[in-house]
Structures are given as structure tokens and as C-alpha cells.
Design a protein around this motif. Sequence first.
Motif, PDB file in Angstrom:
ATOM      1  N   GLN A  35       0.845  -1.208   0.000  1.00 58.26           N
ATOM      2  CA  GLN A  35       0.000   0.000   0.000  1.00 58.26           C
ATOM      3  C   GLN A  35       0.874   1.249   0.000  1.00 58.26           C
ATOM      4  O   GLN A  35       0.591   2.224  -0.701  1.00 58.26           O
ATOM      5  CB  GLN A  35      -0.939   0.004   1.207  1.00 58.26           C
ATOM      6  N   PHE A  36       1.953   1.234   0.778  1.00 58.30           N
ATOM      7  CA  PHE A  36       2.861   2.382   0.851  1.00 58.30           C
ATOM      8  C   PHE A  36       3.492   2.653  -0.521  1.00 58.30           C
ATOM      9  O   PHE A  36       3.581   3.796  -0.961  1.00 58.30           O
ATOM     10  CB  PHE A  36       3.940   2.136   1.909  1.00 58.30           C
ATOM     11  N   THR A  40       2.933   5.975  -2.722  1.00 53.70           N
ATOM     12  CA  THR A  40       4.076   6.771  -3.178  1.00 53.70           C
ATOM     13  C   THR A  40       4.014   6.995  -4.688  1.00 53.70           C
ATOM     14  O   THR A  40       4.248   8.106  -5.169  1.00 53.70           O
ATOM     15  CB  THR A  40       5.403   6.097  -2.774  1.00 53.70           C
ATOM     16  N   ALA A  41       3.669   5.958  -5.432  1.00 56.68           N
ATOM     17  CA  ALA A  41       3.538   6.089  -6.884  1.00 56.68           C
ATOM     18  C   ALA A  41       2.406   7.057  -7.241  1.00 56.68           C
ATOM     19  O   ALA A  41       2.553   7.904  -8.133  1.00 56.68           O
ATOM     20  CB  ALA A  41       3.296   4.724  -7.523  1.00 56.68           C
ATOM     21  N   GLY A  60       8.790   9.413   3.584  1.00 57.28           N
ATOM     22  CA  GLY A  60       7.886   9.096   2.481  1.00 57.28           C
ATOM     23  C   GLY A  60       6.785  10.119   2.306  1.00 57.28           C
ATOM     24  O   GLY A  60       5.971  10.015   1.400  1.00 57.28           O
ATOM     25  N   ILE A  61       6.762  11.127   3.177  1.00 55.55           N
ATOM     26  CA  ILE A  61       5.778  12.200   3.078  1.00 55.55           C
ATOM     27  C   ILE A  61       6.293  13.234   2.082  1.00 55.55           C
ATOM     28  O   ILE A  61       7.473  13.569   2.076  1.00 55.55           O
ATOM     29  CB  ILE A  61       5.556  12.846   4.458  1.00 55.55           C
ATOM     30  N   PHE A  62       5.393  13.727   1.246  1.00 54.48           N
ATOM     31  CA  PHE A  62       5.748  14.787   0.306  1.00 54.48           C
ATOM     32  C   PHE A  62       5.313  16.113   0.921  1.00 54.48           C
ATOM     33  O   PHE A  62       4.237  16.202   1.502  1.00 54.48           O
ATOM     34  CB  PHE A  62       5.035  14.571  -1.027  1.00 54.48           C
ATOM     35  N   TYR A  63       6.152  17.133   0.763  1.00 55.62           N
ATOM     36  CA  TYR A  63       5.803  18.416   1.342  1.00 55.62           C
ATOM     37  C   TYR A  63       6.290  19.559   0.458  1.00 55.62           C
ATOM     38  O   TYR A  63       7.219  19.412  -0.331  1.00 55.62           O
ATOM     39  CB  TYR A  63       6.380  18.571   2.751  1.00 55.62           C
ATOM     40  N   ILE A 131       0.260  13.157   2.227  1.00 54.18           N
ATOM     41  CA  ILE A 131       0.590  12.122   3.193  1.00 54.18           C
ATOM     42  C   ILE A 131       0.114  10.743   2.742  1.00 54.18           C
ATOM     43  O   ILE A 131      -1.092  10.531   2.547  1.00 54.18           O
ATOM     44  CB  ILE A 131      -0.045  12.469   4.559  1.00 54.18           C
ATOM     45  N   PRO A 132       1.046   9.790   2.602  1.00 48.83           N
ATOM     46  CA  PRO A 132       0.634   8.405   2.307  1.00 48.83           C
ATOM     47  C   PRO A 132      -0.292   7.891   3.414  1.00 48.83           C
ATOM     48  O   PRO A 132      -0.191   8.310   4.581  1.00 48.83           O
ATOM     49  CB  PRO A 132       1.955   7.628   2.300  1.00 48.83           C
ATOM     50  N   SER A 133      -1.180   6.991   3.059  1.00 53.80           N
ATOM     51  CA  SER A 133      -2.175   6.501   4.021  1.00 53.80           C
ATOM     52  C   SER A 133      -1.548   5.929   5.290  1.00 53.80           C
ATOM     53  O   SER A 133      -2.118   6.043   6.372  1.00 53.80           O
ATOM     54  CB  SER A 133      -3.073   5.453   3.361  1.00 53.80           C
ATOM     55  N   TYR A 134      -0.374   5.347   5.174  1.00 52.01           N
ATOM     56  CA  TYR A 134       0.298   4.757   6.341  1.00 52.01           C
ATOM     57  C   TYR A 134       0.534   5.796   7.426  1.00 52.01           C
ATOM     58  O   TYR A 134       0.468   5.484   8.613  1.00 52.01           O
ATOM     59  CB  TYR A 134       1.632   4.130   5.908  1.00 52.01           C
TER      60      TYR A 134
END
Length: 162
Positions: A35-36, A40-41, A60-63, A131-134
Motif C-alpha cells: 500500500q505504501f 508513493t507512486a 515518504g511524506i511529500f511536502y 501524506i501516504p495513508s500509512y
Amino acid sequence: MVKFKHIILLICLTGCFAACKKDVSIDDSYDPTPQFKADTAAISAFVKTNNIAATKDASGIFYQIIAPGTGNVSYLTSTVITADYEGRLLNGTIFDSTKGTPASFKLGNVILGWQFGIQKIQKGGKIRLIIPSYFAYGTQSPSSLVPANSILDFTITLTDVQ
């Protein structure tokens, strides 16, 4: 007669304890990695398609820091932040907003994505977090507006830090 009462009492207690048993199965085999990777993709594609100048954090968070703010706060989980924010899904659906009336939270009480991202700005700063769901709600659905495994897109203005 005394033995009979004890047996009845034992049966009743056993029944009470059996009724308290939760019928919840915990899946210890859940692997968040696929899922991560999918998140990310999807975020990478979203950022590219929408020409967002976002940086991928080591977590793994985009900001995207829109305004850094001022100060030199070292954040703790007990730090109280006050923020004006809007939360969207990647399809643009707004699921939460303070609508110009900032809300206060202890940093340790917000989703992990916020805990990581807020530390990148100071009071008066503004940041966009994708933010990825994780690091959001994971496999849980906190409301009917946010399905499980949702990627969240927040624009946050930090109005106060205590």
C-alpha cells in the motif's frame, strides 16, 4: 445443596466471562509495504501532473514549504499547535477544514504525517503535506468522507506554537 449452588455459580461466572470475549480478529500478517508503494507512486504522479514543487521526506511524506514562518521551536509531542488548515483527498474532495478559524491540538495527538510535517515550519509558516495513508489513517476510515487507505493532501498555516 451447597455443591449445587457452587456449580450453578461456576456456570454463571463461566457464561459471564464467555460473553465478554470480543469476536475481533487481529491480522498480524498485514503488510503495509504494498500500500505504501502504491501511495508513493500515486503521490509522485499527482505531484508531477499538477506541477507541485514538492519534496519527498525520508519518511515518504511529500511536502511543499510555502512560507517557513519564524522562530526556533523544538517540537515535542506535548507542543500545542494552532493551525488553519484544509484537508483534501487526491481527487480534490475537501474532507475537513477550519474555514479560517484555527484549531489547536497537541502535536502528539495528530496523525503522524502532521507530526513529521509541522516540524518543517515555524509559527506563521505555511506547508502543503501530501501524506501516504500509512502516516494518515491507514486501513481505518475515520469518517464517511475518508475511505480506508486514503492519501491526504493538507494545506496548513501554523498560526501559533506553544
